[in-house]
Design an enzyme around this catalytic site. Sequence first.
Site, PDB file in Angstrom:
ATOM      1  N   GLU A  88      70.136  52.220  11.350  1.00  0.00           N
ATOM      2  CA  GLU A  88      70.646  53.328  12.456  1.00  0.00           C
ATOM      3  C   GLU A  88      69.640  53.678  13.403  1.00  0.00           C
ATOM      4  O   GLU A  88      68.539  53.808  13.161  1.00  0.00           O
ATOM      5  CB  GLU A  88      71.259  54.380  11.695  1.00  0.00           C
ATOM      6  CG  GLU A  88      72.562  54.086  10.806  1.00  0.00           C
ATOM      7  CD  GLU A  88      72.951  55.536  10.452  1.00  0.00           C
ATOM      8  OE1 GLU A  88      73.850  55.188   9.469  1.00  0.00           O
ATOM      9  OE2 GLU A  88      72.769  56.387  10.777  1.00  0.00           O
ATOM     10  N   CYS A 114      66.233  58.298  18.378  1.00  0.00           N
ATOM     11  CA  CYS A 114      65.727  58.268  16.821  1.00  0.00           C
ATOM     12  C   CYS A 114      65.927  57.263  16.366  1.00  0.00           C
ATOM     13  O   CYS A 114      66.838  56.440  16.408  1.00  0.00           O
ATOM     14  CB  CYS A 114      66.879  59.256  16.535  1.00  0.00           C
ATOM     15  SG  CYS A 114      66.723  59.602  14.562  1.00  0.00           S
ATOM     16  N   CYS A 121      65.395  54.047   1.616  1.00  0.00           N
ATOM     17  CA  CYS A 121      64.497  54.879   1.418  1.00  0.00           C
ATOM     18  C   CYS A 121      64.050  55.232  -0.052  1.00  0.00           C
ATOM     19  O   CYS A 121      65.262  55.219  -0.805  1.00  0.00           O
ATOM     20  CB  CYS A 121      64.615  56.238   2.234  1.00  0.00           C
ATOM     21  SG  CYS A 121      63.250  57.415   1.910  1.00  0.00           S
ATOM     22  N   CYS A 125      65.935  61.986  -1.661  1.00  0.00           N
ATOM     23  CA  CYS A 125      66.370  63.299  -1.401  1.00  0.00           C
ATOM     24  C   CYS A 125      67.735  63.432  -1.878  1.00  0.00           C
ATOM     25  O   CYS A 125      68.552  62.735  -1.423  1.00  0.00           O
ATOM     26  CB  CYS A 125      66.090  63.782  -0.147  1.00  0.00           C
ATOM     27  SG  CYS A 125      64.114  63.549   0.436  1.00  0.00           S
ATOM     28  N   CYS A 128      70.305  63.810   1.011  1.00  0.00           N
ATOM     29  CA  CYS A 128      70.373  62.670   1.916  1.00  0.00           C
ATOM     30  C   CYS A 128      71.027  61.315   1.805  1.00  0.00           C
ATOM     31  O   CYS A 128      70.842  60.768   0.613  1.00  0.00           O
ATOM     32  CB  CYS A 128      69.099  62.414   2.257  1.00  0.00           C
ATOM     33  SG  CYS A 128      68.674  61.091   3.787  1.00  0.00           S
ATOM     34  N   CYS A 345      71.241  61.131   9.177  1.00  0.00           N
ATOM     35  CA  CYS A 345      71.078  59.507   8.826  1.00  0.00           C
ATOM     36  C   CYS A 345      71.741  59.258   7.855  1.00  0.00           C
ATOM     37  O   CYS A 345      71.996  59.746   6.635  1.00  0.00           O
ATOM     38  CB  CYS A 345      69.475  59.487   8.489  1.00  0.00           C
ATOM     39  SG  CYS A 345      68.883  60.073   7.136  1.00  0.00           S
TER      40      CYS A 345
HETATM   41  N1  SAH Z   1      62.052  60.436   5.876  1.00  0.00           N
HETATM   42  C1  SAH Z   1      61.594  61.249   6.810  1.00  0.00           C
HETATM   43  C2  SAH Z   1      62.495  60.911   8.179  1.00  0.00           C
HETATM   44  C3  SAH Z   1      63.755  60.707   8.150  1.00  0.00           C
HETATM   45  S1  SAH Z   1      64.970  61.741   7.486  1.00  0.00           S
HETATM   46  C4  SAH Z   1      62.081  62.634   6.628  1.00  0.00           C
HETATM   47  O1  SAH Z   1      62.701  63.013   5.598  1.00  0.00           O
HETATM   48  O2  SAH Z   1      61.293  63.481   7.486  1.00  0.00           O
HETATM   49  C5  SAH Z   1      65.464  62.614   9.004  1.00  0.00           C
HETATM   50  C6  SAH Z   1      65.856  63.971   8.893  1.00  0.00           C
HETATM   51  O3  SAH Z   1      67.416  63.909   8.803  1.00  0.00           O
HETATM   52  C7  SAH Z   1      65.265  64.867   7.742  1.00  0.00           C
HETATM   53  O4  SAH Z   1      64.657  66.057   8.396  1.00  0.00           O
HETATM   54  C8  SAH Z   1      66.314  65.191   6.905  1.00  0.00           C
HETATM   55  O5  SAH Z   1      66.262  66.613   6.335  1.00  0.00           O
HETATM   56  C9  SAH Z   1      67.366  64.995   7.713  1.00  0.00           C
HETATM   57  N2  SAH Z   1      68.723  64.987   7.092  1.00  0.00           N
HETATM   58  C10 SAH Z   1      69.206  64.126   5.640  1.00  0.00           C
HETATM   59  N3  SAH Z   1      70.406  64.173   5.374  1.00  0.00           N
HETATM   60  C11 SAH Z   1      70.779  65.087   6.069  1.00  0.00           C
HETATM   61  C12 SAH Z   1      72.031  65.889   5.979  1.00  0.00           C
HETATM   62  N4  SAH Z   1      73.091  65.595   5.295  1.00  0.00           N
HETATM   63  N5  SAH Z   1      72.464  67.066   6.899  1.00  0.00           N
HETATM   64  C13 SAH Z   1      71.432  67.356   8.011  1.00  0.00           C
HETATM   65  N6  SAH Z   1      70.424  66.574   8.062  1.00  0.00           N
HETATM   66  C14 SAH Z   1      69.661  65.714   6.919  1.00  0.00           C
HETATM   67 FE1  SF4 Z   2      64.320  59.479   2.751  1.00  0.00          FE
HETATM   68 FE2  SF4 Z   2      66.397  60.771   3.584  1.00  0.00          FE
HETATM   69 FE3  SF4 Z   2      64.418  62.197   2.002  1.00  0.00          FE
HETATM   70 FE4  SF4 Z   2      63.905  61.440   4.784  1.00  0.00          FE
HETATM   71  S1  SF4 Z   2      65.423  62.588   3.934  1.00  0.00           S
HETATM   72  S2  SF4 Z   2      62.522  61.174   2.771  1.00  0.00           S
HETATM   73  S3  SF4 Z   2      65.030  59.533   4.671  1.00  0.00           S
HETATM   74  S4  SF4 Z   2      65.740  60.431   1.503  1.00  0.00           S
END
Ligand code: SAH
Ligand code: SF4
Length: 355
Positions: A88, A114, A121, A125, A128, A345
């Site tokens: 994406e 973006c 990944c 997390c 996410c 994302c």
């Molecule tokens: N992996 C890197 C970059 C990609 S994630 C990182 O974690 O920084 C990009 C952003 O999307 C991160 O700041 C993450 O916290 C946010 N994100 C992921 N899941 C989300 C959600 N359900 N609601 C809002 N932001 C989210």
């Molecule tokens: Fe990976 Fe999502 Fe965590 Fe970013 S927020 S490090 S994309 S699992």
Amino acid sequence: MSKINILNYTKEELGSIIKPSFRAKQLYEWIYKKYVNSFDDMKNIPKDLREILKENYYLCPLKISTIEQSSDGSIKYLFALNDGKTIESVLLPMKKEEVADDGKLIHHTRYTICISSQVGCKIGCSFCLTGKSGFLRNLTSGEITSQVLMIKKDNNIAENRRVNIVFMGMGEPLDNLDNVQKAVKIFSDPFGLSISPRRQTISTSGLSAQIKKLGNMNLGVLLAISLHAVDDKLREQLMPINKAYNIESIIDAVKEFPVDARKRVMFEYLVIKNLNDDIKSAKKLVKLLHGIKAKVNLIFFNPHDGSNYQRPEIKDVLAFQDYLLKHGVLCTIRESKGLDISAACGQLKDRQEKK
Ligand code: SAH
Ligand code: SF4
């Protein structure tokens, strides 16, 4: 022999492959400024060289699979890679075009794009969607840069328009540092997209050792840390990577990171209801950031199917911001751009795969 994606090369690399080397500049201009889709359109490249290029290289590593347009103007792309996997990217118009009373243009629409750095990944997390779907593979530098090129082309964004790039799509950029650093260089080439490293932000979940490595490369990029929690126990629950690299190690790495005199390190803080949205956390955050040229970006947690977390109350986010501002920490709240499409994302990909 299978063909190679020509977007994987820096201009210098192309110059050592294709002789005479000034052809590399011409190629770059055709690809990144004139947006051609085939070698045949490169009029000032001699025909025999065009034939060699056609036999050995290709120009378009991505295909548009789905586009979703949000009412706020952001456009989310699902791209298919050559192996059928999908990623994406999002086009975010940040500031509308402004025209003075006499009709003179004050500034064009400003865009941020973006982009993704991996398919899936490894970091996993818990909030996410990308993290939940696991890791498939790294993107090549050409697949990274092509996202910006495709989006500029698809929206007729003139080659000389300023765009910002954020590595905040799918994947952990510092887990694919070799290709990401090369993409930063390709992006910034004046014969290509000409996007200064100061307009490129790399967001990381906090791989402290890699942050140091990135800092030592002195690329001039901006750094964003996805912090999301101020104590290790909660952060481990949200982000398992915190077991390997705790908050203290991240702060230490950030303190060593080279930051342009006029810039700051961004700390992203995903606000989740009843977990990290209280003033006690805001207080700890102020302490943690003491002595760092920081800017905090509060993000509303965006719920998705199967997530156990909840979107915070607006009043709590505002109170959190207010506390930070009153204690001298710059703090913005990320606009909920794209909320009516599939915001954070991994969500567009997830919806497509469930169809
Ligand atoms: N992996 C890197 C970059 C990609 S994630 C990182 O974690 O920084 C990009 C952003 O999307 C991160 O700041 C993450 O916290 C946010 N994100 C992921 N899941 C989300 C959600 N359900 N609601 C809002 N932001 C989210
Ligand atoms: Fe990976 Fe999502 Fe965590 Fe970013 S927020 S490090 S994309 S699992």
